[in-house]
Write a protein that holds these residues in place. Sequence first.
Motif, PDB file in Angstrom:
ATOM      1  N   TRP A  59       5.191  -2.416  -1.190  1.00  9.61           N
ATOM      2  CA  TRP A  59       4.805  -3.601  -0.425  1.00  9.61           C
ATOM      3  C   TRP A  59       3.904  -3.173   0.733  1.00  9.61           C
ATOM      4  CZ3 TRP A  59      10.425  -5.794   0.593  1.00  9.61           C
ATOM      5  CH2 TRP A  59      11.042  -6.071  -0.644  1.00  9.61           C
ATOM      6  N   THR A  60       2.867  -3.966   0.971  1.00 11.80           N
ATOM      7  CA  THR A  60       1.993  -3.720   2.119  1.00 11.80           C
ATOM      8  C   THR A  60       1.987  -4.969   2.985  1.00 11.80           C
ATOM      9  OG1 THR A  60       0.576  -2.244   0.822  1.00 11.80           O
ATOM     10  CG2 THR A  60      -0.326  -3.119   2.876  1.00 11.80           C
ATOM     11  N   ARG A  61       2.531  -4.862   4.186  1.00  8.40           N
ATOM     12  CA  ARG A  61       2.595  -5.998   5.110  1.00  8.40           C
ATOM     13  C   ARG A  61       1.539  -5.861   6.206  1.00  8.40           C
ATOM     14  NH1 ARG A  61       7.071  -9.170   4.608  1.00  8.40           N
ATOM     15  NH2 ARG A  61       8.878  -8.325   3.492  1.00  8.40           N
ATOM     16  N   SER A  62       0.874  -6.962   6.497  1.00  5.27           N
ATOM     17  CA  SER A  62      -0.072  -7.024   7.639  1.00  5.27           C
ATOM     18  C   SER A  62      -1.108  -5.909   7.587  1.00  5.27           C
ATOM     19  CB  SER A  62       0.686  -6.960   8.975  1.00  5.27           C
ATOM     20  OG  SER A  62       1.640  -7.997   9.049  1.00  5.27           O
ATOM     21  N   GLY A  63      -1.571  -5.591   6.405  1.00  6.49           N
ATOM     22  CA  GLY A  63      -2.581  -4.551   6.257  1.00  6.49           C
ATOM     23  C   GLY A  63      -3.054  -4.466   4.824  1.00  6.49           C
ATOM     24  N   THR A  64      -3.700  -3.357   4.499  1.00  3.64           N
ATOM     25  CA  THR A  64      -4.275  -3.174   3.162  1.00  3.64           C
ATOM     26  C   THR A  64      -4.045  -1.752   2.697  1.00  3.64           C
ATOM     27  OG1 THR A  64      -6.005  -4.827   3.554  1.00  3.64           O
ATOM     28  CG2 THR A  64      -6.406  -3.225   1.798  1.00  3.64           C
ATOM     29  N   LEU A  65      -3.638  -1.611   1.454  1.00  2.00           N
ATOM     30  CA  LEU A  65      -3.571  -0.298   0.819  1.00  2.00           C
ATOM     31  C   LEU A  65      -4.912  -0.031   0.136  1.00  2.00           C
ATOM     32  CD1 LEU A  65      -2.405   2.257  -0.502  1.00  2.00           C
ATOM     33  CD2 LEU A  65      -1.357   0.772  -2.246  1.00  2.00           C
ATOM     34  N   THR A  66      -5.584   1.057   0.555  1.00  3.25           N
ATOM     35  CA  THR A  66      -6.846   1.452  -0.068  1.00  3.25           C
ATOM     36  C   THR A  66      -6.597   2.675  -0.928  1.00  3.25           C
ATOM     37  OG1 THR A  66      -8.153   0.587   1.777  1.00  3.25           O
ATOM     38  CG2 THR A  66      -9.218   2.183   0.320  1.00  3.25           C
ATOM     39  N   ASN A  67      -6.861   2.524  -2.223  1.00  6.08           N
ATOM     40  CA  ASN A  67      -6.632   3.616  -3.171  1.00  6.08           C
ATOM     41  C   ASN A  67      -7.958   4.223  -3.602  1.00  6.08           C
ATOM     42  OD1 ASN A  67      -5.181   5.260  -5.168  1.00  6.08           O
ATOM     43  ND2 ASN A  67      -6.200   3.917  -6.670  1.00  6.08           N
ATOM     44  N   THR A  68      -8.144   5.494  -3.273  1.00  9.59           N
ATOM     45  CA  THR A  68      -9.328   6.225  -3.746  1.00  9.59           C
ATOM     46  C   THR A  68      -8.914   7.346  -4.697  1.00  9.59           C
ATOM     47  OG1 THR A  68      -9.242   7.666  -1.792  1.00  9.59           O
ATOM     48  CG2 THR A  68     -10.679   5.725  -1.680  1.00  9.59           C
ATOM     49  N   GLY A  69      -7.618   7.492  -4.881  1.00 15.26           N
ATOM     50  CA  GLY A  69      -7.095   8.494  -5.796  1.00 15.26           C
ATOM     51  C   GLY A  69      -6.573   7.852  -7.063  1.00 15.26           C
ATOM     52  N   THR A  70      -5.315   8.180  -7.425  1.00 14.88           N
ATOM     53  CA  THR A  70      -4.683   7.626  -8.626  1.00 14.88           C
ATOM     54  C   THR A  70      -3.390   6.934  -8.244  1.00 14.88           C
ATOM     55  OG1 THR A  70      -5.606   9.341 -10.068  1.00 14.88           O
ATOM     56  CG2 THR A  70      -3.686   8.154 -10.874  1.00 14.88           C
ATOM     57  N   LEU A  71      -3.306   5.654  -8.608  1.00 17.41           N
ATOM     58  CA  LEU A  71      -2.078   4.889  -8.425  1.00 17.41           C
ATOM     59  C   LEU A  71      -1.554   4.578  -9.816  1.00 17.41           C
ATOM     60  CD1 LEU A  71      -1.536   1.861  -6.018  1.00 17.41           C
ATOM     61  CD2 LEU A  71      -0.443   2.016  -8.248  1.00 17.41           C
ATOM     62  N   ARG A  72      -0.338   5.006 -10.107  1.00 14.84           N
ATOM     63  CA  ARG A  72       0.200   4.870 -11.459  1.00 14.84           C
ATOM     64  C   ARG A  72       1.542   4.153 -11.447  1.00 14.84           C
ATOM     65  NH1 ARG A  72       2.131   9.789 -15.451  1.00 14.84           N
ATOM     66  NH2 ARG A  72       2.250   8.579 -17.400  1.00 14.84           N
ATOM     67  N   SER A  73       1.645   3.095 -12.233  1.00 13.73           N
ATOM     68  CA  SER A  73       2.913   2.410 -12.451  1.00 13.73           C
ATOM     69  C   SER A  73       3.439   2.877 -13.798  1.00 13.73           C
ATOM     70  CB  SER A  73       2.710   0.891 -12.448  1.00 13.73           C
ATOM     71  OG  SER A  73       3.907   0.221 -12.802  1.00 13.73           O
ATOM     72  N   ARG A  74       4.627   3.471 -13.806  1.00  9.75           N
ATOM     73  CA  ARG A  74       5.093   4.083 -15.040  1.00  9.75           C
ATOM     74  C   ARG A  74       6.594   3.900 -15.224  1.00  9.75           C
ATOM     75  NH1 ARG A  74       6.233  10.336 -14.049  1.00  9.75           N
ATOM     76  NH2 ARG A  74       6.402  10.262 -16.314  1.00  9.75           N
ATOM     77  N   ASP A  75       7.041   4.251 -16.416  1.00 10.78           N
ATOM     78  CA  ASP A  75       8.445   4.204 -16.786  1.00 10.78           C
ATOM     79  C   ASP A  75       8.931   5.642 -16.864  1.00 10.78           C
ATOM     80  OD1 ASP A  75      10.894   3.777 -17.869  1.00 10.78           O
ATOM     81  OD2 ASP A  75      10.224   2.489 -19.498  1.00 10.78           O
TER      82      ASP A  75
END
Length: 465
Positions: A59-75
């Motif tokens: 969760w990101t509150r009152s701001g922004t997550l900036t992704n310049t790398g790798t963001l992975r949603s996995r099992d």
Amino acid sequence: DSLIVTGHTKVTAGLENASGATMAVEGATLEVTGDWSNAGTLEVQALWIGFGNAASSVWTRSGTLTNTGTLRSRDLNTNGASVNVLSGNLINEGEVLIDRNTQFSSYWVDAASTYTEKGTSTVKSGVTWTIADPRTTFVLDGGSVTGAGTFSVSNQTVDVKQDSRVSGLASFTSTRFTGTGELNVAGTSTFTSTTVDAPMIFSGSVTHAGNGTASRSLRIVSGGTLTLGSGSVLTSGQGVINEGVLAGTGTLAGSLTNAGIVRPNGDGLGSLTIQGDYTQTADGTLDVQLAANTSFDRLNVSGTASLAGAVKVGVLSAYSPNPSFAHAVLTADTARTGQFGSLSAPTGYTFTTEYLAKGASLKGRLDVTPGDYFEHLYPQLRDGLKDLFPVALLERLEAAPLPLTTGAPNLDGRLETQLGNLDTRFANLAGTTGRLTKLLTEGLKITLPSQSDCNAIVTGSAPAG
């Protein structure tokens, strides 16, 4: 270099996951207030914790997550039953890998959230990525969404800010597309949208499902195929320009300029409807297939059909057209102007185009030489021949070592000599038998045998040869 988050962890002063570093959220929630960034690897992992599946959330509150790398949603080690969650503003300038069912939502931060795609997001086969919650917006800002999974922007808007691309997905669904950038839909098997207010091109093999309305330009580029699914309606205020392939049995409500190929129902048979004007340029082709007098492709135009270019004819199911039957492959409710510049048909068939005030029809015949008779026509006509000739005669003819091959010397004369003269009573027969006689004598230039010749062949007393 690595950090594992378990439980519900709150960070209130921003966070930086640097290049080369790995942060793993395992069956937990990471809640960050303020702007933060990921230049390394951020793993959002669902796992089995002994009594059930535990999804992970960021969760990101009152701001922004900036992704310049790798963001992975996995099992990590579950059976895939739970759904990972990303909530709050997120800008992707790197790569996002959706390897398990994942939801982007405003719900958990209780504020409007925007996902901005400037990099690449990839959805794994068999996985669904959902942009949910009425307060979320998905922005395509020069980035791309790809993979072989399902991408659903359910009840939300996709804002195409700059030219962007969606490719390879099993399904892509959105309620509305807006923006000034051009969206390139490539290789998506099923595309569904209610409203398209952004320019769009199709460069892959795309099937449009449901009912959609496009207020901006739609273009099928060379190499692209747009199939209008059965029952689907695509309304285009500025019309469609086709330089690739437009196929299917749905309805295009708007004008169509065809500089590519229009193929009703693709590889099968059916009708494609254009509720507007149809203009075929010199580079365009109408590709239709015929299977029977009442079974053939149709292009139905509610406006004016302006013709040029080519018409291509295909024949299915060993169909032998009746030369006098007109296949109405193109109808135009208002008018037909112009003519096709060329016509192509399979080897062994001859077709002509009959132009009408409000359409165009095809008439054709099977070009059969005497040597082709047993190969092409005899299997279809054998039941009719049983009414004309003794069964024993037919069996002898089927087994006879006659030189029935195309190009045999003096074949016409030798076959006519063997069969003899046409019996008067056959020439006078009506109905199916009469048409058979006409086909054999006029179409194939072969005379039917007299009864005495039949008897001679059956008893083996016919002259040699």
